[in-house]
Scaffold this motif. Structure first.
Motif, PDB file in Angstrom:
ATOM      1  N   SER A 174       3.592  -0.044   5.886  1.00 57.54           N
ATOM      2  CA  SER A 174       2.185  -0.197   6.217  1.00 57.54           C
ATOM      3  C   SER A 174       2.000  -0.980   7.514  1.00 57.54           C
ATOM      4  CB  SER A 174       1.476  -0.914   5.072  1.00 57.54           C
ATOM      5  OG  SER A 174       0.352  -1.584   5.547  1.00 57.54           O
ATOM      6  N   TYR A 227       0.015 -17.707   2.975  1.00 57.52           N
ATOM      7  CA  TYR A 227       0.940 -17.276   4.029  1.00 57.52           C
ATOM      8  C   TYR A 227       0.538 -17.752   5.432  1.00 57.52           C
ATOM      9  CZ  TYR A 227       4.239 -14.356   6.532  1.00 57.52           C
ATOM     10  OH  TYR A 227       5.241 -13.910   7.352  1.00 57.52           O
ATOM     11  N   ASP A 235      -0.813  -1.983   8.669  1.00 58.03           N
ATOM     12  CA  ASP A 235      -1.820  -3.027   8.445  1.00 58.03           C
ATOM     13  C   ASP A 235      -1.170  -4.348   8.075  1.00 58.03           C
ATOM     14  OD1 ASP A 235      -3.774  -1.318   8.998  1.00 58.03           O
ATOM     15  OD2 ASP A 235      -4.636  -1.193   6.987  1.00 58.03           O
ATOM     16  N   GLN A 236      -0.168  -4.286   7.208  1.00 59.43           N
ATOM     17  CA  GLN A 236       0.461  -5.525   6.767  1.00 59.43           C
ATOM     18  C   GLN A 236       1.113  -6.251   7.927  1.00 59.43           C
ATOM     19  OE1 GLN A 236       3.074  -4.631   3.522  1.00 59.43           O
ATOM     20  NE2 GLN A 236       1.428  -3.749   2.325  1.00 59.43           N
ATOM     21  N   ALA A 256      -4.356  -4.906   3.262  1.00 58.90           N
ATOM     22  CA  ALA A 256      -3.077  -5.347   3.835  1.00 58.90           C
ATOM     23  C   ALA A 256      -2.515  -6.566   3.123  1.00 58.90           C
ATOM     24  CB  ALA A 256      -3.225  -5.627   5.331  1.00 58.90           C
ATOM     25  N   LEU A 257      -2.588  -6.579   1.793  1.00 51.00           N
ATOM     26  CA  LEU A 257      -1.949  -7.671   1.041  1.00 51.00           C
ATOM     27  C   LEU A 257      -0.446  -7.411   1.018  1.00 51.00           C
ATOM     28  CD1 LEU A 257      -4.380  -8.025  -1.975  1.00 51.00           C
ATOM     29  CD2 LEU A 257      -4.406  -9.220   0.197  1.00 51.00           C
ATOM     30  N   TYR A 258       0.325  -8.486   0.944  1.00 52.49           N
ATOM     31  CA  TYR A 258       1.779  -8.320   0.879  1.00 52.49           C
ATOM     32  C   TYR A 258       2.172  -8.105  -0.581  1.00 52.49           C
ATOM     33  CZ  TYR A 258       0.863 -10.605   5.301  1.00 52.49           C
ATOM     34  OH  TYR A 258       0.345 -10.934   6.511  1.00 52.49           O
ATOM     35  N   PRO A 259       2.673  -6.913  -0.918  1.00 52.57           N
ATOM     36  CA  PRO A 259       2.843  -6.554  -2.326  1.00 52.57           C
ATOM     37  C   PRO A 259       3.882  -7.405  -3.057  1.00 52.57           C
ATOM     38  CG  PRO A 259       3.770  -4.871  -0.902  1.00 52.57           C
ATOM     39  CD  PRO A 259       3.043  -5.818  -0.018  1.00 52.57           C
ATOM     40  N   HIS A 260       4.826  -7.990  -2.308  1.00 54.93           N
ATOM     41  CA  HIS A 260       5.892  -8.739  -2.979  1.00 54.93           C
ATOM     42  C   HIS A 260       5.553 -10.213  -3.110  1.00 54.93           C
ATOM     43  CE1 HIS A 260       6.347  -8.710   1.312  1.00 54.93           C
ATOM     44  NE2 HIS A 260       6.938  -9.880   1.209  1.00 54.93           N
ATOM     45  N   MET A 261       4.348 -10.605  -2.654  1.00 55.24           N
ATOM     46  CA  MET A 261       3.967 -12.010  -2.789  1.00 55.24           C
ATOM     47  C   MET A 261       2.847 -12.114  -3.819  1.00 55.24           C
ATOM     48  SD  MET A 261       3.721 -13.356   1.103  1.00 55.24           S
ATOM     49  CE  MET A 261       4.830 -12.832   2.395  1.00 55.24           C
ATOM     50  N   TYR A 294       0.365 -10.541  -9.076  1.00 53.68           N
ATOM     51  CA  TYR A 294       0.745  -9.804  -7.883  1.00 53.68           C
ATOM     52  C   TYR A 294      -0.346  -8.793  -7.555  1.00 53.68           C
ATOM     53  CZ  TYR A 294       5.235 -12.004  -7.954  1.00 53.68           C
ATOM     54  OH  TYR A 294       6.217 -12.934  -7.900  1.00 53.68           O
ATOM     55  N   LYS A 321       6.924  -6.062  -7.297  1.00 57.24           N
ATOM     56  CA  LYS A 321       6.659  -7.037  -8.347  1.00 57.24           C
ATOM     57  C   LYS A 321       5.375  -6.712  -9.088  1.00 57.24           C
ATOM     58  CE  LYS A 321       9.438 -10.622  -6.574  1.00 57.24           C
ATOM     59  NZ  LYS A 321       9.434 -11.681  -5.626  1.00 57.24           N
ATOM     60  N   GLY A 322       5.351  -7.173 -10.326  1.00 61.70           N
ATOM     61  CA  GLY A 322       4.132  -7.057 -11.113  1.00 61.70           C
ATOM     62  C   GLY A 322       3.835  -5.645 -11.565  1.00 61.70           C
ATOM     63  N   ARG A 334      -7.524 -15.086   2.014  1.00 61.37           N
ATOM     64  CA  ARG A 334      -6.453 -15.253   2.985  1.00 61.37           C
ATOM     65  C   ARG A 334      -7.039 -15.416   4.385  1.00 61.37           C
ATOM     66  NH1 ARG A 334      -2.128 -10.574   3.476  1.00 61.37           N
ATOM     67  NH2 ARG A 334      -3.786  -9.600   4.669  1.00 61.37           N
ATOM     68  N   ARG A 364      -0.629  -5.717  -7.159  1.00 60.71           N
ATOM     69  CA  ARG A 364      -0.795  -4.472  -7.892  1.00 60.71           C
ATOM     70  C   ARG A 364      -1.326  -4.683  -9.310  1.00 60.71           C
ATOM     71  NH1 ARG A 364       3.587  -0.957  -7.583  1.00 60.71           N
ATOM     72  NH2 ARG A 364       4.063  -1.940  -5.607  1.00 60.71           N
ATOM     73  N   GLN A 365      -1.398  -5.966  -9.735  1.00 63.61           N
ATOM     74  CA  GLN A 365      -1.964  -6.231 -11.058  1.00 63.61           C
ATOM     75  C   GLN A 365      -3.464  -6.491 -10.973  1.00 63.61           C
ATOM     76  OE1 GLN A 365       0.759  -9.501 -11.570  1.00 63.61           O
ATOM     77  NE2 GLN A 365       1.770  -8.471 -13.291  1.00 63.61           N
ATOM     78  N   GLN A 398      -9.291  -2.644   6.018  1.00 61.73           N
ATOM     79  CA  GLN A 398      -9.835  -1.702   5.029  1.00 61.73           C
ATOM     80  C   GLN A 398      -8.894  -1.556   3.836  1.00 61.73           C
ATOM     81  OE1 GLN A 398     -10.688   2.111   6.677  1.00 61.73           O
ATOM     82  NE2 GLN A 398     -11.621   2.871   4.816  1.00 61.73           N
ATOM     83  N   SER A 399      -7.583  -1.542   4.139  1.00 61.09           N
ATOM     84  CA  SER A 399      -6.599  -1.409   3.053  1.00 61.09           C
ATOM     85  C   SER A 399      -6.255  -2.763   2.449  1.00 61.09           C
ATOM     86  CB  SER A 399      -5.341  -0.766   3.605  1.00 61.09           C
ATOM     87  OG  SER A 399      -4.763  -1.625   4.558  1.00 61.09           O
ATOM     88  N   ALA A 402      -1.651  -7.710  10.075  1.00 63.42           N
ATOM     89  CA  ALA A 402      -2.240  -8.893   9.445  1.00 63.42           C
ATOM     90  C   ALA A 402      -1.352 -10.101   9.689  1.00 63.42           C
ATOM     91  CB  ALA A 402      -2.416  -8.652   7.951  1.00 63.42           C
TER      92      ALA A 402
END
Lengths: 376, 350, 363
Positions: A266, C97, A268-269, C84-89, C129, A374-375, C145, C131-132, C81-82, A272
């Protein structure tokens, strides 16, 4: 309202019946092929590994001998060939061994104290613990200069040293290529080429290239005073040359997979993180690497699986020599087969299968799983 | 906060903006990439050049550039293609036939299984599988130890298994799922070929099929099948299930859905999978070493054989290796185009 | 912190996406960039952030020219818009962060993260996380953030467009409240005019890479500068009737009204919003039409009528009370009753009048 009577029996056409059976028909060929050409041979091979093969008039004779073939590899006449010649382990080496084993035990202990202990999990971890401890001791015993490694350690050297080197180089190249550079497609295409060359060809090409007196780099070697040096006669140099050839061929595979993963992460990430003030290294460490880790783990697993099967390069590059210094387990098994020792050959094959399964399954369960999102 | 003026170090390593690269990064990146390009291309260049060298030019020490360093000669090419002629062409044709047919078969059969595993739910009973393994063990025992005819033991085993399933299957409660089947198929790849090749060798010997195209095609197909299933499953899983459902409501059979919807839509995946398996079977060495001697000899064996009695014949070898690389390069260019095209159309659809 | 864009241009190869934009944003102001997709508003935002290079012109943050400054030195926070969160954090790690990058000590970081999480009501979710979480919760993590390090400037790129309608209106209110509380200058990109009207202190309507109008939401609605703004803002859309102006009178095939003070114009457009129209029995009505469809929304009825115009199929939409009933296909008369009637030049799209005409002036 009129109710329909459902007693009309439709005649089913052949096509319809075929369609109804299609779930089975679709998967049956694969299952049958694997049963006949993988499972059946595997069982036969198990029997071969437990028997002695003898040519007799008009055919052959198999005599069941139990674990004698394995005993020969581990403690008998083939011990030097399989395990290697055990040298002296120095005090500080013992210390290192103890540290490694202690770390493995601590890992095991923490699992046993955690909430999610299962029978299968405990069993699997025990096998990993025992095998890796034994291999650590063996590695120090045969690789520290006083002993000589056998095909087991040599194979593990190809696997672990090879895959790590290939992964690091491939990752570096993929990161460089994923930058905003010109000729991205050119580099991508060129870097892919080595995987298409037959390993036999690679072996010969590297024999030519590594020729100290007539090869293309011979002026360079002469400059360093190495013109008379023969790497083929030096055990550890010969192993490294095999490793270089193997890496040349397989870096492209890891490169392609990692490059695709980096390109598809991504944007975006990353942006950011850039806005938040992260530098290139932090972005790689905190964002990019975790994002590509699952793909990277799968690619490394595939590479691990394939690396255990290495034969072409050592067979042609060095013919397993000097002595047995570059002989992989597959080559060992092949040589045993050539000398009509089918039982011994199958026993080496089975040992290879065992080690490969333990290493690959350990990697998959204990490292690969950690990279999963994760999760979930 | 005001923006501080940059130090020289920062100017070297920090880009002007996000679309460009810092000067030092740029120099470093390009030099590493060009260096690796050299590492990749030089062995191939050396093979190519060596194929035009006379034996004396090889043994006399390194000559690098044709026409400048040495006078190139076609002697090795003439020897391989005119003097040897048919002896070169035969393994070449063997390789083409074996690699291409085993690849097509593996990809097609593997795709069938991959499609089935993504869209159909299977529930093999644990009990039946245990029964099967027991019966298979029995068959092996009877064949190898008691030395009964394998045709006989196989048919007995099959009959036993069928009656076993019919009699007991309704008592078995625990069953496995699609992921277990997939794992079972993929795990076959871990098995080193050297373990299975001995029994396969014996099997084909019994059938009198050693050193035939058939033996090699079937074996290569079996070895590469797990890869095909594994890769194709990912590609099929990305195709929306609604397409299949609408086709089925329109009256298409499963087989038709598979052939007319899934296969065309997964074209980029098919291309990538085909390419990988083609490369693997084209370059395969160990299985060919066991299963072929003369008639079905493949190119890798032919190349390896140049190391004959008079020492390695570098010039002939180089010709053969160059000739072996060319078709793969052509196939890769052709298939690579398909892959990138597929990705492009996928991206447009979003 | 104030922001200023001076004659900004951006082109990709030969295609110019932003064609000379001047904008001034005051300290603490909430500016919304509103426009259809592909109008260049996101590119503009990304140029303020420094994610995109500026082809021509300058970007000022405060008094400083930051055109050539890397994003990480600009002290800007952006909500994507997305998300942009870090999925592994975890949520806490995500929010913390930016502080981690600024080498804030662990204790201070934890406190700041907790504060920020409390503001967006996420204090119970810190260990989860991304995705939860639900879409709305993820949105809040992204907001937390962005604000945890008190940046000079918030940039938001359609942050609400991935939420469902109900959540969107809820988040809108929260966003507005937060922005006023933190008093951080905010630039917000959207194509949703309701978001623009409700959130903004000032709206910049953008089309074809040019600012069409920069004004308060009220003025944008009541006094649109040109046909594009008039048509883009307001739902249902403003009605447009083509005709010509001759000697202080506007006439089309279905209507004729007075328009004192407007010069003669062969191709002009009359614009009137649906709420300024009524369907009447009166024969003196301005527009003759036939009912095309009737939609009851609950508190009102949207009536679409077809008119006989030079361009076939032209329609006029009228807002009626909820109890209005009529058959589809019925012949009706439409009367201009409201205070806002606009006249535009059909070719350039510019307004022909300086003030909207009232209904009385038309007769």
């Amino acid at each position: 309202m009129q109710t329909h009577k459902m007693n009309v029996k439709r005649k089913r056409s052949f096509g319809e019946m075929l369609d109804q059976a299609s779930p089975k028909l679709l998967i049956l060929p694969t299952v049958l092929i694997i049963l006949f050409l993988a499972i059946y041979p595997l069982l036969l091979s198990a029997y071969l590994a437990l028997s002695r093969f003898k040519l007799v008039r008009g055919g052959f004779e198999l005599k069941f001998v139990g674990f004698r073939n394995f005993k020969k590899l581990l403690f008998g006449s083939q011990e030097y060939h399989f395990l290697g010649t055990v040298g002296e382990i120095l005090l500080w080496e013992w210390l290192l061994i103890v540290i490694v084993i202690a770390a493995l035990c601590r890992w095991m202990f923490r699992y046993l104290r955690s909430a999610k202990v299962t029978v299968v999990g405990t069993l699997g971890r025990s096998v990993t613990l025992v095998v890796f401890s034994a291999l650590t001791v063996l590695a120090f015993a045969v690789l520290n200069g006083t002993g000589y490694p056998g095909s087991l350690m040599i194979t593990l050297f190809y696997v672990f040293a090879g895959v790590s080197i290939q992964f690091v180089i491939a990752l570096g190249l993929a990161l460089l290529c994923a930058q905003n550079i010109r000729g991205k497609n050119f580099f991508r295409m060129v870097f892919f080429i080595p995987i298409m060359v037959t390993p036999v060809g690679i072996a010969y090409a590297f024999r030519m290239l590594m020729d100290m007196s007539q090869g293309p780099f011979s002026p360079l070697w002469t400059l360093f005073g190495l013109g008379e040096f023969s790497w083929a006669a030096d055990a550890s140099m010969a192993r490294w040359v095999v490793l270089i050839g193997d890496s040349w061929q397989w870096i492209p595979f890891l490169f392609m997979v990692l490059f695709a993963a980096i390109e598809s992460q991504s944007k975006d990430q990353v942006e950011a993180a850039q806005l938040d003030g992260a530098g290139a290294w932090r972005i790689f460490k905190d964002i990019t690497f975790p994002a590509i880790a699952p793909v990277a783990a799968t690619a490394v697993l595939i590479r691990l699986i394939e690396a255990f099967k290495i034969i072409d390069l050592p067979n042609i590059l060095t013919n397993g020599g000097p002595g047995i210094a570059t002989e992989s387990m597959t080559l060992h098994s092949f040589i045993a087969w050539r000398t009509q020792d089918l039982g011994g050959s199958a026993a080496v094959g089975y040992s290879l299968l065992f080690i490969a399964v333990v290493v690959c399954v350990s990697f998959f369960n204990f490292i690969g799983q950690k990279t999963q999102p994760k999760g979930a | 906060m005001s923006v501080k003026p940059k130090s020289l170090w920062q100017k070297m390593w920090e880009p002007k903006d996000l679309q460009s690269m810092a000067p030092a990064t740029k120099v470093l990146s390009y030099s590493i990439l060009l260096f690796w390009t050299f590492i990749v291309l030089f062995p191939l260049y050396w093979l190519f050049v060596t194929s035009f060298k006379l034996p004396i030019q090889v043994s006399d020490g390194p000559y690098y550039i044709p026409f400048i360093d040495f006078e190139p000669s076609l002697h090795a090419w003439e020897y391989i293609f005119i003097d040897l002629g048919r002896d070169t062409l035969r393994p070449y044709m063997n390789s083409i036939i074996i690699a291409s047919s085993s690849t097509v078969l593996a990809v097609f059969i593997g795709s069938m299984a991959a499609y089935a595993l993504t869209r159909i739910e299977y529930k093999p009973k644990v009990g039946s599988i245990v029964g099967f393994i027991v019966i298979l063990g029995l068959v092996v025992y009877l064949t190898v130890v008691v030395k009964m005819q394998w045709q006989l033991t196989l048919s007995i085993g099959f009959a036993l298994f069928v009656s076993f399933v019919f009699a007991f299957s309704r008592y078995f409660k625990r069953s496995l799922g699609n992921n277990d089947i997939l794992f079972w198929i993929i795990s076959q790849r871990i098995m080193p070929p050297v373990v299975s090749v001995l029994p396969i060798y014996i099997m084909f010997q019994q059938l009198g099929l050693l050193d035939t195209h058939f033996a090699l095609i079937v074996t290569y197909m079996a070895v590469n099948l797990p890869i095909a299933v594994w890769l194709m499953r990912d590609f099929f899983a990305r195709i929306p299930v609604e397409l299949e459902e609408s086709a089925m409501l329109d009256g298409a059979s499963r087989m038709r859905v598979f052939l007319t919807i899934y296969m065309p839509l997964a074209k980029p995946g098919l291309a990538a999978t085909t390419m990988l398996i083609l490369i693997l079977s084209w370059n395969e060495y160990l299985l060919a070493l066991f299963l072929s001697t003369a008639d079905a000899q493949t190119m890798p064996l032919m190349v390896a054989a140049q190391n004959a009695t008079r020492g390695p014949q570098w010039w002939y070898m180089s010709v053969l290796i160059v000739v072996m690389i060319v078709p793969v390069l052509i196939a890769a260019g052709f298939i690579g185009k398909m892959i990138s095209k597929g990705q492009l159309s996928g991206a447009v659809k979003g | 912190m104030s922001v200023a864009l001076k004659a900004i241009r951006k082109s990709y190869g030969n295609i110019e996406v932003v064609k000379g934009v001047d904008l001034e944003i005051e300290d603490g102001q909430f500016l919304v960039l509103l426009g259809p997709s592909g109008c260049g508003k996101t590119t503009l935002l990304r140029m303020i952030a420094g994610l995109e290079t500026v082809t021509e012109g300058q970007v000022y943050i405060g008094a400083e020219d930051v055109t050539q400054v890397l994003p990480k030195y600009r002290d800007i926070a952006m909500v994507f818009q997305s998300y942009a969160l870090y999925p592994h954090m975890s949520v806490a790690e995500n929010i913390g962060y930016p502080l981690l990058l600024r080498k804030v000590t662990k204790d201070k970081r934890a406190a700041a993260v907790l504060d920020a999480a409390k503001v967006v009501h996420l204090e119970d979710y810190l260990d989860r996380y991304p995705r939860q979480l639900s879409g709305g919760q993820r949105q809040r993590v992204a907001l937390a953030r962005a604000m945890v390090r008190r940046p000079k400037l918030f940039l938001m790129d359609e942050p609400l467009s991935n939420l469902d309608a109900q959540l969107r209106s809820q988040m809108r209110a929260e966003l507005k409240h937060l922005q006023k509380e933190l008093a951080v200058t905010t630039v917000y990109v959207t194509h949703d005019q309701i978001e623009a009207m409700t959130l903004a202190d000032k709206v910049a309507v953008i089309n074809n890479g040019v600012v069409q109008q920069l004004d308060t939401p009220r003025n944008i609605y009541n006094n649109p500068a040109n046909l594009f703004v008039a048509g883009f803002v307001g739902s249902p859309q403003m009605n447009f009737i083509r005709g010509q102006v001759k000697a202080g009178g506007f006439s089309s095939e279905c209507s004729a009204v007075q328009c004192p003070g407007i010069e003669d114009n062969q191709a002009s457009v009359l614009g009137v919003r649906p709420e300024d129209l009524q369907i009447v029995e009166d024969a003196s009505a301005e527009i003759n039409a036939r009912i095309y469809s009737i939609e009851l929304t609950g508190d009102e009825t949207i009536v679409t009528c077809s008119i006989e115009d030079r361009s076939p199929g032209s329609q006029v939409v009228v807002r009626m009370d909820a109890d209005y009933e009529q058959k589809v296909g019925a012949q009706v008369a439409i009367k201009i009753t409201g205070e806002r009637v606009y006249f535009f030049d059909a070719e350039s799209g510019q307004r022909l009048d300086s003030e909207p005409h009232t209904a009385r002036a038309l007769r």
